[in-house]
Design a protein around this motif. Sequence first.
Motif, PDB file in Angstrom:
ATOM      1  N   LEU A  72       1.568   2.309  -1.606  1.00 30.18           N
ATOM      2  CA  LEU A  72       0.352   3.117  -1.622  1.00 30.18           C
ATOM      3  C   LEU A  72      -0.814   2.498  -0.841  1.00 30.18           C
ATOM      4  N   PRO A  73      -1.217   1.246  -1.089  1.00 25.57           N
ATOM      5  CA  PRO A  73      -2.330   0.705  -0.308  1.00 25.57           C
ATOM      6  C   PRO A  73      -2.007   0.559   1.184  1.00 25.57           C
ATOM      7  N   LYS A  74      -0.751   0.330   1.510  1.00 27.82           N
ATOM      8  CA  LYS A  74      -0.344   0.219   2.914  1.00 27.82           C
ATOM      9  C   LYS A  74      -0.466   1.564   3.628  1.00 27.82           C
ATOM     10  N   VAL A  75      -0.030   2.611   2.963  1.00 23.29           N
ATOM     11  CA  VAL A  75      -0.100   3.939   3.572  1.00 23.29           C
ATOM     12  C   VAL A  75      -1.553   4.414   3.629  1.00 23.29           C
ATOM     13  N   LYS A  76      -2.365   4.068   2.632  1.00 20.93           N
ATOM     14  CA  LYS A  76      -3.777   4.455   2.645  1.00 20.93           C
ATOM     15  C   LYS A  76      -4.536   3.706   3.742  1.00 20.93           C
ATOM     16  N   ALA A  77      -4.119   2.466   4.035  1.00 18.07           N
ATOM     17  CA  ALA A  77      -4.744   1.713   5.134  1.00 18.07           C
ATOM     18  C   ALA A  77      -4.401   2.357   6.476  1.00 18.07           C
ATOM     19  N   ARG A  79      -3.287   5.648   6.911  1.00 18.72           N
ATOM     20  CA  ARG A  79      -3.717   7.048   6.941  1.00 18.72           C
ATOM     21  C   ARG A  79      -4.652   7.330   5.763  1.00 18.72           C
ATOM     22  N   PRO A  80      -5.899   6.858   5.825  1.00 18.80           N
ATOM     23  CA  PRO A  80      -6.812   6.972   4.673  1.00 18.80           C
ATOM     24  C   PRO A  80      -7.133   8.400   4.240  1.00 18.80           C
ATOM     25  N   ASN A  81      -7.007   9.359   5.151  1.00 17.93           N
ATOM     26  CA  ASN A  81      -7.366  10.740   4.809  1.00 17.93           C
ATOM     27  C   ASN A  81      -6.208  11.574   4.284  1.00 17.93           C
ATOM     28  N   VAL A  82      -5.022  10.984   4.226  1.00 18.11           N
ATOM     29  CA  VAL A  82      -3.850  11.734   3.766  1.00 18.11           C
ATOM     30  C   VAL A  82      -3.650  11.484   2.276  1.00 18.11           C
ATOM     31  N   PRO A  83      -3.685  12.535   1.460  1.00 23.93           N
ATOM     32  CA  PRO A  83      -3.477  12.346   0.025  1.00 23.93           C
ATOM     33  C   PRO A  83      -2.034  11.937  -0.291  1.00 23.93           C
ATOM     34  N   VAL A  84      -1.915  11.057  -1.263  1.00 22.81           N
ATOM     35  CA  VAL A  84      -0.609  10.599  -1.724  1.00 22.81           C
ATOM     36  C   VAL A  84      -0.507  10.944  -3.203  1.00 22.81           C
ATOM     37  N   ILE A  85       0.505  11.705  -3.566  1.00 28.60           N
ATOM     38  CA  ILE A  85       0.761  12.044  -4.966  1.00 28.60           C
ATOM     39  C   ILE A  85       1.989  11.257  -5.401  1.00 28.60           C
ATOM     40  N   MET A  86       1.833  10.493  -6.452  1.00 29.17           N
ATOM     41  CA  MET A  86       2.920   9.676  -6.962  1.00 29.17           C
ATOM     42  C   MET A  86       3.751  10.500  -7.950  1.00 29.17           C
ATOM     43  N   ILE A  87       5.058  10.266  -7.930  1.00 30.62           N
ATOM     44  CA  ILE A  87       5.989  10.964  -8.820  1.00 30.62           C
ATOM     45  C   ILE A  87       6.678   9.903  -9.672  1.00 30.62           C
ATOM     46  N   THR A  88       6.697  10.130 -10.987  1.00 29.61           N
ATOM     47  CA  THR A  88       7.299   9.118 -11.853  1.00 29.61           C
ATOM     48  C   THR A  88       7.888   9.711 -13.117  1.00 29.61           C
ATOM     49  N   ALA A  89       8.908   9.060 -13.591  1.00 33.90           N
ATOM     50  CA  ALA A  89       9.484   9.418 -14.888  1.00 33.90           C
ATOM     51  C   ALA A  89       8.699   8.741 -16.012  1.00 33.90           C
TER      52      ALA A  89
END
Length: 129
Positions: A72-77, A79-89
């Motif tokens: 998550l922090p790597k992808v936000k660094a 592409r800071p403007n792209v939302p990331v939604i986490m999926i978890t059990a």
Amino acid sequence: MSTYIVVVDDEPDVESMFRQQFRRDLRSGRFVMEFALSAPAALEQVKSIPDPSLLLILSDINMPGMTGLEMLPKVKAERPNVPVIMITAYGDDATRKRATELGAAGLLPKPIDFGLLRREIDERLEGAA
């Protein structure tokens, strides 16, 4: 120009499940879904998709090697403007808090409520138009 959604999950059957749920959208070209079986593979895909084509990243949290929360922090660094939604059990409060602190736009519990996910994608597509 195509609009991309990247789905990151180490389970190979996730791709067929998403393709089935969104088959009309994919067939009509409303958006393109790219799939990665690992966080490092997803980071490479994210780099290759031009701005502003990347609409959303959906990522599992628990994956071997690099977890979704480590990605998550790597992808936000990158592409800071792209939302990331986490999926978890494991949608406990500690996981939700950690994901939010790291910049996640939301947390979807498994099994995925595809109606809810579709509304989320529709809102983002409307906002991007």
